[in-house]
Design a protein around this motif. Structure first.
Motif, mmCIF file in Angstrom:
data_model
loop_
_atom_site.group_PDB
_atom_site.id
_atom_site.type_symbol
_atom_site.label_atom_id
_atom_site.label_comp_id
_atom_site.label_asym_id
_atom_site.label_seq_id
_atom_site.Cartn_x
_atom_site.Cartn_y
_atom_site.Cartn_z
ATOM 1 N N CYS A 66 0.797 -1.371 0.144
ATOM 2 C CA CYS A 66 0.091 -0.223 0.276
ATOM 3 C C CYS A 66 0.664 1.111 0.115
ATOM 4 O O CYS A 66 0.561 2.298 -0.302
ATOM 5 N N GLU A 67 2.731 0.838 -0.124
ATOM 6 C CA GLU A 67 2.633 1.739 0.206
ATOM 7 C C GLU A 67 2.395 3.297 1.469
ATOM 8 O O GLU A 67 2.247 4.774 1.214
ATOM 9 N N ARG A 68 2.260 2.410 2.837
ATOM 10 C CA ARG A 68 1.464 3.085 3.601
ATOM 11 C C ARG A 68 1.483 2.695 5.125
ATOM 12 O O ARG A 68 1.930 1.546 4.989
ATOM 13 N N PHE A 69 2.464 3.771 6.314
ATOM 14 C CA PHE A 69 2.528 3.455 7.427
ATOM 15 C C PHE A 69 0.606 2.866 7.955
ATOM 16 O O PHE A 69 -0.183 3.627 7.341
ATOM 17 N N TYR A 70 0.459 2.113 8.808
ATOM 18 C CA TYR A 70 -0.884 0.946 9.169
ATOM 19 C C TYR A 70 -0.749 1.447 10.632
ATOM 20 O O TYR A 70 -0.434 1.253 11.014
ATOM 21 N N MET A 71 -2.371 2.331 11.177
ATOM 22 C CA MET A 71 -2.130 1.293 12.828
ATOM 23 C C MET A 71 -2.079 0.131 13.018
ATOM 24 O O MET A 71 -3.405 0.161 12.796
ATOM 25 N N GLU A 72 -2.069 0.369 14.597
ATOM 26 C CA GLU A 72 -2.172 -1.578 15.027
ATOM 27 C C GLU A 72 -3.710 -1.619 14.618
ATOM 28 O O GLU A 72 -4.016 -2.728 14.079
ATOM 29 N N ARG A 73 -4.771 -0.823 14.549
ATOM 30 C CA ARG A 73 -6.503 -0.828 14.667
ATOM 31 C C ARG A 73 -6.622 -1.131 13.041
ATOM 32 O O ARG A 73 -8.138 -1.551 13.224
ATOM 33 N N GLU A 74 -6.117 -0.871 12.290
ATOM 34 C CA GLU A 74 -6.628 -1.274 11.129
ATOM 35 C C GLU A 74 -6.102 -2.016 10.798
ATOM 36 O O GLU A 74 -7.052 -2.043 8.897
ATOM 37 N N LEU A 75 -5.394 -2.931 11.366
ATOM 38 C CA LEU A 75 -5.267 -4.496 10.687
ATOM 39 C C LEU A 75 -6.297 -5.429 11.077
ATOM 40 O O LEU A 75 -7.110 -5.416 11.895
ATOM 41 N N VAL A 76 -6.089 -6.567 9.939
ATOM 42 C CA VAL A 76 -6.460 -7.661 10.672
ATOM 43 C C VAL A 76 -5.928 -8.633 10.603
ATOM 44 O O VAL A 76 -5.812 -9.393 9.838
ATOM 45 N N ASP A 77 -6.042 -9.119 11.928
ATOM 46 C CA ASP A 77 -5.328 -9.851 11.914
ATOM 47 C C ASP A 77 -3.943 -10.350 12.276
ATOM 48 O O ASP A 77 -3.758 -11.486 11.822
ATOM 49 N N GLY A 78 -3.857 -8.502 12.477
ATOM 50 C CA GLY A 78 -1.597 -8.626 12.282
ATOM 51 C C GLY A 78 -2.039 -8.407 10.692
ATOM 52 O O GLY A 78 -0.286 -7.907 10.585
ATOM 53 N N CYS A 79 -2.792 -8.133 10.068
ATOM 54 C CA CYS A 79 -2.339 -8.184 8.672
ATOM 55 C C CYS A 79 -3.144 -7.147 7.538
ATOM 56 O O CYS A 79 -3.693 -6.934 7.989
ATOM 57 N N CYS A 80 -1.996 -6.601 7.293
ATOM 58 C CA CYS A 80 -2.841 -5.300 6.186
ATOM 59 C C CYS A 80 -4.071 -6.049 5.320
ATOM 60 O O CYS A 80 -4.355 -6.943 4.857
#
Ligand code: MSP
Length: 641
Positions: free
Chosen positions: A130-144
């Motif tokens: 995605c070429e971007r940083f993710y917040m923890e809460r945006e991940l699904v089962d720890g994945c993008c």
């Protein structure tokens, strides 16, 4: 609705070839633009390609070529595709265009100077896909959620854009402009997202990691984050800040995107504009996703639909019609060739195509192909509500098309087509033609039908421009765009008496084959449903005991408390009530005026309290039920043998 109109598509990544999804958005933008061109002379339509970033570098590496050669090649494939689908874009922007790069530099510098871009060290979860940083809460089962892979923890000093500072302002703007983001479900989605604190956006990538991008004007060691670069295409393509195009069209800008890129368009982009002191776009129009045979379209699954192939098999207009008619703008839709074929045969070949060729043939037969003049009093006598039906359709159509509800716009047109077909049945020109004393009535009827066809040709123009032009030419008109202007279209007397019609043609031949890919499945011995066993032989006498008749549906309504049943009033020489289990496949309105085939001498039976005096014939396959109809209209009650 005479203000200028500016429409944009997303600029597509060049890491893959164009597919059905790209085609849908671009056709939708083209339809919107053509519709607005019926109301105003000032329209502008932009599409293009998004060519920077990590994704592109990796795709180029995979192909073993330089990013520059790679982007030139794929961008050309997009540019070459659009004319094939009759897309009428005015400009095609590439983010590697020097003029675009200059605008990105200018805006970056301006926002940096105003203090909304700052430098900071950041450690975060980064998804390279995605070429971007993710917040923890945006991940699904720890994945993008898009790439189903865990993001990597990286630590970097970067430039950040103060999104958070504008959060309250944006919420207020969305709340005070209810259709800034439409349909409502997507406005609500953005507002829901804005209920959480908005983190500032990292808008740079160190050149040590990525070189293929626009260098920050205030730090040569960094390139611009691809989204900050890409979103600015919508103004750079207009020649921001000085060109007239920008002055004319930016104040009325509308974007079309799918739900996948709601966040950059609904949050980053308005805040970027605000921070740069620029006016916001007017509307963000968000549509759903096309799935294929109920699955997400993906290269790995191997179900990616090539729009060029569809166009080559089924024709540009039919393909465009299907895209616009079968997706409720805003919701996901399912693509299947079986559904496409059904649409072509039912709506285009049957409803529209038959009407067109029948009317033109009758005008040729009865008036030698010369458009008859209708005597004013007789014209009114023979109107039978047809003009009113046209007005109702035009009103509903304009409202729907204006708000991007293309499917509703087409439903309105097809309701009028149904009225036209009904009008033919009711007025029965072939009966009028038999008696010389009905000549004036016949003139008025044919004239009404020709005017109705002219109006239909205009209303379908945005979706099926070639068919619209063909129809107008056969109606004796020049077929130039001028005839598609709404104010001329809606005048009932748009044809000139005495003008010559061209011979009748079949606008949309029926597609007889079953879907090609199903044939392949059959050849490879997979996926084919077992054929139904045939019934035992009967004699002709046995068969002739079944009284099959043609009936015209006069009205239809649901049977209360019966999910599957519809109650139909049918004219089959006499009026009959028929109950049929097709409610999950047909709306009552879509049946009115249709000619269906009925078993007339079946013993009457009560279904959910309603006495059914006959049975409607229909075919059922794995995609649903389709009622049997005839190739052309015949008098109600005509027997079949
Ligand atoms: N480059 C960015 C957009 C930048 S705009 C400033 C991008 N490109 S993309 O190639 O991934 O295109 C995404 C868009 O393609 C979607 O928003 C939509 O318009 C279209 N579609 C891609 N797949 C789709 C479906 N399956 N169904 C419908 N449209 C889809 O994101």
């Amino acid at each position: 609705m005479t203000a200028p109109f500016y429409i944009t598509t997303p600029i597509y990544y060049v890491n893959a070839r164009p597919h059905l999804g790209h085609a849908y958005t671009t056709v939708a933008a083209d339809v919107a633009r053509r519709f607005h061109s019926m109301h105003t002379d000032k329209t502008w339509f932009l599409t293009g390609t998004d060519e920077h970033g990590d994704k592109i570098v990796r795709a180029a590496q995979k192909e073993g070529c330089s990013p520059r050669a790679y982007v030139d090649n794929i961008s050309k494939i997009f540019q070459d595709l659009w004319p094939e689908l009759n897309i009428s874009n005015d400009a095609f922007i590439r983010t590697t265009d020097p003029a675009h790069i200059a605008v990105v530099e200018k805006i970056l510098q301006q926002i940096y100077d105003s203090g909304d871009i700052y430098f900071s060290e950041y450690e975060g979860l980064y998804c390279f896909g995605c070429e971007r940083f993710y917040m923890e809460r945006e991940l699904v089962d720890g994945c993008c959620p898009d790439h189903q892979a865990p993001p990597e923890t990286i630590k970097e000093a970067n430039y950040f854009f103060k999104l958070g500072k504008y959060q309250d302002w944006l919420i207020q703007h969305i709340e005070t402009h209810p259709d800034f983001i439409r349909p409502t479900r997507y406005k609500n989605e953005v507002l829901a997202f804005l209920r959480e604190p908005l983190e500032d956006l990292c808008i740079s990538r160190p050149k040590s990691r990525l070189k293929w991008g626009i260098t920050l004007p205030f730090d040569p060691d960094y390139v611009t984050y691809v989204w900050f670069d890409a979103l600015l295409n919508y103004i750079s393509a207009l020649g921001f800040p000085d060109r007239d195009l920008y002055q004319t069209y930016w104040p009325v800008a509308q974007h079309i995107v799918a739900k996948d890129i709601l966040k950059p368009h609904g949050i980053y982009w308005p805040i970027m504009l605000k921070a740069a002191g620029l006016p916001l776009y007017q509307h963000l129009n968000v549509h759903g996703y096309w799935n294929v045979e109920e699955n997400k379209m993906s290269k790995t699954v191997g179900n990616v639909i090539d729009p060029l192939e569809m166009k080559n098999i089924y024709g540009t207009d039919a393909f465009r019609f299907f895209l616009m008619r079968d997706m409720t703008f805003g919701l996901d839709s399912n693509f299947s060739e079986t559904a496409l074929i059904q649409r072509i045969n039912a709506d285009l070949a049957n409803d529209l195509g038959n009407l067109f060729s029948r009317v033109i043939s009758m005008a040729i037969k009865y008036f030698d192909g010369v458009i008859p003049e209708a005597a004013p009093d007789i014209e009114e006598e023979m109107d039978l509500g047809l003009k009113k039906n046209a007005e109702t359709a035009i009103f509903a159509y304009n409202q729907a098309m204006e708000s991007f509800a293309f499917h509703k716009g087409l439903i309105a047109v097809w309701e009028f087509i149904t009225h036209m077909n009904k009008y033919v049945d009711i007025t029965a020109p072939w009966v009028l033609a038999k008696s010389p004393s009905s000549k004036k009535q016949l003139e008025a009827v044919i004239r009404h039908l020709l005017e109705g066809l002219r109006i239909i040709s205009g209303l379908i123009y945005p979706v099926m421009p070639d068919t619209a032009i063909t129809m107008q030419k056969h109606l004796g008109m020049s077929g130039t765009d001028d005839f598609f202007k709404m104010n001329r279209l809606t005048v009932w007397k748009g044809l000139r008496s005495g003008d010559k019609l061209r011979k009748a043609i079949s606008l949309f031949p029926r597609v007889e084959k079953t879907k090609p890919h199903a044939d392949e499945a059959e050849a490879s011995g997979s996926e084919k449903a077992p054929a139904l066993a045939f019934k035992p032989e009967i004699t002709l006498d046995d068969f002739l005991k079944v009284d099959l008749r043609v009936g015209t549906v006069i009205s239809a309504q649901p049977v209360p408390k019966a999910k599957k049943l519809l109650q139909l009033e049918v004219d089959m020489g006499e009026r009959r009530t028929i109950v049929s289990g097709i409610a999950e496949h047909y709306t009552p309105e879509s049946l009115v005026g249709k000619q269906v085939i009925l078993v007339a001498n079946l013993k009457p039976a009560k279904l959910m309290g309603v006495l059914s005096k006959g049975m409607l014939i229909a075919a059922t396959d794995e995609t649903g039920v389709t009622v049997a109809t005839l190739d052309r209209t015949v008098p109600p009650g005509t027997p079949l043998r």
